[in-house]
Design a protein around this motif. Sequence first.
Motif, PDB file in Angstrom:
ATOM      1  N   UNK A  67       0.837  -1.203   0.000  1.00 33.51           N
ATOM      2  CA  UNK A  67       0.000   0.000   0.000  1.00 33.51           C
ATOM      3  C   UNK A  67       0.874   1.256   0.000  1.00 33.51           C
ATOM      4  N   UNK A  68       0.610   2.151  -0.926  1.00 32.45           N
ATOM      5  CA  UNK A  68       1.358   3.400  -1.007  1.00 32.45           C
ATOM      6  C   UNK A  68       2.666   3.305  -1.776  1.00 32.45           C
ATOM      7  N   UNK A  69       3.046   2.116  -2.216  1.00 35.16           N
ATOM      8  CA  UNK A  69       4.304   1.931  -2.953  1.00 35.16           C
ATOM      9  C   UNK A  69       4.196   2.561  -4.336  1.00 35.16           C
ATOM     10  N   UNK A  70       5.226   3.347  -4.709  1.00 39.57           N
ATOM     11  CA  UNK A  70       5.216   4.060  -5.976  1.00 39.57           C
ATOM     12  C   UNK A  70       6.278   3.584  -6.960  1.00 39.57           C
ATOM     13  N   UNK A  71       7.302   2.867  -6.494  1.00 41.53           N
ATOM     14  CA  UNK A  71       8.385   2.457  -7.390  1.00 41.53           C
ATOM     15  C   UNK A  71       8.955   1.112  -6.944  1.00 41.53           C
ATOM     16  N   UNK A  72       9.407   0.336  -7.925  1.00 42.43           N
ATOM     17  CA  UNK A  72      10.077  -0.935  -7.678  1.00 42.43           C
ATOM     18  C   UNK A  72      11.010  -1.179  -8.856  1.00 42.43           C
ATOM     19  N   UNK A  73      12.174  -1.783  -8.591  1.00 38.00           N
ATOM     20  CA  UNK A  73      13.127  -2.050  -9.664  1.00 38.00           C
ATOM     21  C   UNK A  73      13.620  -3.486  -9.576  1.00 38.00           C
TER      22      UNK A  73
END
Length: 131
Positions: free
Chosen positions: A119-125
């Motif tokens: 929840x609330x996560x905006x970026x992942x790589x």
Amino acid sequence: MTIERANPDGLHPTPGYHHVTKVQADMLIYLAGQCPLQPSGDLAEGGLEGQTAQVIANILTALESAGASPADVVRTVIYVASPVREDLSAVWTQLNESALAPAFTSASTLLGVAQLGFPGQLVEIDVTAAL
């Protein structure tokens, strides 16, 4: 280990990444998608910029633990939870101005997505390195 990066004739110019990355390696390192979570497990504050900074720090830590550096990265996939192109561009710029920048000279993909795992996560790589 050798890494060859190329932009073949007939393909469009890129903003820093290469279309093709050829690797001959003894070992491949696959990182789990790195999220903007602090060591405590809390989501990093500071919106997209703060979360991107945390993801950068997490990737650098994970690479170091495997004996790798950003220059050893051969593939990245960047996920940004936003339909706004300017947000994707801002993440790309922040990544390429960071200590992780050499990782983004290899084959890279930047995607805007509807949502990510936390929840609330905006970026992942997602990162693959070769040694």
